[in-house]
Design a protein around this motif. Sequence first.
Motif, PDB file in Angstrom:
ATOM      1  N   LYS A  84       0.845  -1.194   0.000  1.00  0.00           N
ATOM      2  CA  LYS A  84       0.000   0.000   0.000  1.00  0.00           C
ATOM      3  C   LYS A  84       0.877   1.239   0.000  1.00  0.00           C
ATOM      4  CE  LYS A  84      -3.654  -2.291   2.487  1.00  0.00           C
ATOM      5  NZ  LYS A  84      -4.255  -2.548   3.767  1.00  0.00           N
ATOM      6  N   LYS A  85       0.474   2.239  -0.756  1.00  0.00           N
ATOM      7  CA  LYS A  85       1.214   3.493  -0.792  1.00  0.00           C
ATOM      8  C   LYS A  85       0.955   4.261   0.503  1.00  0.00           C
ATOM      9  CE  LYS A  85       1.028   3.811  -5.777  1.00  0.00           C
ATOM     10  NZ  LYS A  85       0.518   4.577  -6.917  1.00  0.00           N
ATOM     11  N   VAL A  86       2.018   4.706   1.138  1.00  0.00           N
ATOM     12  CA  VAL A  86       1.923   5.379   2.423  1.00  0.00           C
ATOM     13  C   VAL A  86       2.623   6.726   2.347  1.00  0.00           C
ATOM     14  CG1 VAL A  86       2.642   5.264   4.847  1.00  0.00           C
ATOM     15  CG2 VAL A  86       1.818   3.203   3.695  1.00  0.00           C
ATOM     16  N   VAL A  87       1.983   7.740   2.908  1.00  0.00           N
ATOM     17  CA  VAL A  87       2.583   9.062   3.072  1.00  0.00           C
ATOM     18  C   VAL A  87       2.677   9.316   4.568  1.00  0.00           C
ATOM     19  CG1 VAL A  87       2.305  11.537   2.706  1.00  0.00           C
ATOM     20  CG2 VAL A  87       1.663   9.933   0.895  1.00  0.00           C
ATOM     21  N   LEU A  88       3.856   9.693   5.031  1.00  0.00           N
ATOM     22  CA  LEU A  88       4.050  10.029   6.438  1.00  0.00           C
ATOM     23  C   LEU A  88       3.833  11.526   6.612  1.00  0.00           C
ATOM     24  CD1 LEU A  88       7.332   8.010   7.123  1.00  0.00           C
ATOM     25  CD2 LEU A  88       4.959   7.244   7.371  1.00  0.00           C
ATOM     26  N   PHE A  89       3.045  11.896   7.621  1.00  0.00           N
ATOM     27  CA  PHE A  89       2.782  13.303   7.893  1.00  0.00           C
ATOM     28  C   PHE A  89       2.943  13.560   9.380  1.00  0.00           C
ATOM     29  CE2 PHE A  89      -0.044  16.444   9.704  1.00  0.00           C
ATOM     30  CZ  PHE A  89       0.375  17.573   9.031  1.00  0.00           C
ATOM     31  N   GLY A  90       3.506  14.697   9.697  1.00  0.00           N
ATOM     32  CA  GLY A  90       3.594  15.081  11.093  1.00  0.00           C
ATOM     33  C   GLY A  90       4.019  16.519  11.245  1.00  0.00           C
ATOM     34  N   SER A  91       3.732  17.048  12.410  1.00  0.00           N
ATOM     35  CA  SER A  91       4.170  18.400  12.736  1.00  0.00           C
ATOM     36  C   SER A  91       4.920  18.352  14.062  1.00  0.00           C
ATOM     37  CB  SER A  91       2.977  19.353  12.828  1.00  0.00           C
ATOM     38  OG  SER A  91       2.120  18.977  13.886  1.00  0.00           O
ATOM     39  N   TYR A  92       5.706  19.368  14.308  1.00  0.00           N
ATOM     40  CA  TYR A  92       6.509  19.408  15.521  1.00  0.00           C
ATOM     41  C   TYR A  92       6.760  20.859  15.912  1.00  0.00           C
ATOM     42  CZ  TYR A  92      10.397  20.706  12.536  1.00  0.00           C
ATOM     43  OH  TYR A  92      11.211  21.365  11.652  1.00  0.00           O
TER      44      TYR A  92
END
Length: 81
Positions: A25-33
């Motif tokens: 499965k195609k996965v995009v990692l997202f996050g903020s800090y």
Amino acid sequence: MGSEELEYDEFQPMWDEVKETLGDKKVVLFGSYSWAEGEWMDNWKADADEAGVNVVDSVICYDAPGAEAEAACRALGAELA
């Protein structure tokens, strides 16, 4: 949270549970800090690669996501749809 690591009470256990099941499965990692330098995203990507996760991209933003991060997420969603 500690410095330069995923949130360890809820997110890290969930990630550990699902990463091995993502397969192709195609996965995009997202996050903020709002601390340190954002090295945690590189660490997360390395962990995903080691688990065989098909990471196609990532979006990271400092503090709350602004217009640029939102646009990047929308563009990735449209590309992967």
